[in-house]
Write an enzyme that holds these catalytic residues in place. Sequence first.
Site, PDB file in Angstrom:
ATOM      1  N   LYS A  55       0.848  -1.166  -0.032  1.00 49.58           N
ATOM      2  CA  LYS A  55       0.085   0.128   0.191  1.00 49.58           C
ATOM      3  C   LYS A  55       0.455   1.303  -0.118  1.00 49.58           C
ATOM      4  O   LYS A  55       0.448   2.240  -0.563  1.00 49.58           O
ATOM      5  CB  LYS A  55      -1.075  -0.171   0.998  1.00 49.58           C
ATOM      6  CG  LYS A  55      -1.808  -1.142   1.285  1.00 49.58           C
ATOM      7  CD  LYS A  55      -3.043  -0.363  -0.015  1.00 49.58           C
ATOM      8  CE  LYS A  55      -4.113  -1.202   0.387  1.00 49.58           C
ATOM      9  NZ  LYS A  55      -5.439  -0.199  -0.624  1.00 49.58           N
ATOM     10  N   SER A 305       0.616  -9.738  -0.573  1.00 42.45           N
ATOM     11  CA  SER A 305       0.333  -8.733  -0.411  1.00 42.45           C
ATOM     12  C   SER A 305       0.676  -7.788   1.147  1.00 42.45           C
ATOM     13  O   SER A 305       0.769  -6.814   0.990  1.00 42.45           O
ATOM     14  CB  SER A 305      -0.249  -8.241  -0.719  1.00 42.45           C
ATOM     15  OG  SER A 305      -1.752  -8.783  -0.470  1.00 42.45           O
TER      16      SER A 305
END
Length: 404
Positions: A55, A305
């Site tokens: 992110k 992720s």
Amino acid sequence: MALPEVTYDDVVAARELMADVVVRTPTVYSRVLSEIVGGPVHLKLENLQRAGSFKVRGAYVRIARLSDGERARGVIAASAGNHAQGVALASGVLGCKATVFMPQGAPLPKVEATRAYGAEVIFAGSTVDEALAAAKEHAEETGGVFIHPFDHRDVVAGQGTVGLEILEQVPEVGTIALAVGGGGLAAGVALAVKSLRPGVRIVGVQAERAAAYPASLAAGHPVMVEPQSTIADGIAVGRPGDITFEMIHYLVDSVVTVSEEALSRALLLCLERGKQVVEPAGAAGVAGLLDQPHAFEPPVVAVLSGGNIDPLLLSKVLRHGLSAAGRYLAFRIRLPDRPGALAELLGRVADLGANVIDVVHERMAPRLQIDEAEVLMHLETRGPLHCDEVLAGLRRYGYKLSFG
């Protein structure tokens, strides 16, 4: 529908912009997953990224491209945790104030990490979508710049840099499997990869309890679903973004869903066999491989992720994963309330080769007869076949078991 104005050149420019801030995370070969899939599988370790997830890539690009005047007004974001940390870290690097709205019940380590990076945290609502609405309202009231977690071209371009790294690290890749929440990562990676290698398949993976994309793709436009409770809080988004939906509609080959059990097994495999600490959402790509191994044409790259997991949740998920893998049993069993009954039960469990993790022995409860006791047992077993053998053996001894 026209493809949004996010281009391959945007991704390349984003990479140059973040060069001194973002880590080029490694890609490692997974022998166990390669055996399951029937061809090479590599893991892209974005769980080792700064702030613990991909992110920060999109957040940094978005905030870096604001004007000095915009940054002076401060930035506002909403997130269950990973985007929050990315925005907080990027804001600190770029010298601007960050306010982050998080849903009630957001994982405590993510909340504390966001504050540690210098952001103010405000709790609003019980879901990411409710926190998003509160953050947008606050931005309108204060003049701060809202940093969307996925639905902005700069964010998508930043996340797309993961795709550039994958092509450099595994140039022969045939399929990329990755988690999908709002869709920023999948959209960016698909754009970057297919611009250079159109034949590479991109497969998105969602938690079936929070799967907005299958319904939206079937409808041909973003639709709102009500996310149910899921261990994959990082991808529990009720509505795809407009930009990300359009890009995924055109560029992503398929979106599949996985169960809570599959997510638990994937997290366990990453930890036990891959030596990687990941959160359930971060392991979604691996869960897809475990659920449908023949649906992913190798060589495969699965993106881990994110790695920001609450240790308490980790312990629960690991127990869930062990149970799903047939290595953990929990049940209640009624015994006659007499001396030696519990010792006899434990001896029989030992004879069946199970290891006792925990025992709760209860003799006084309204549900029990006066001559009964109840035992809650947690056992370690050697796999599904051994589980069946233990249960069958206890039933042969005449014990009545209950679960749940």
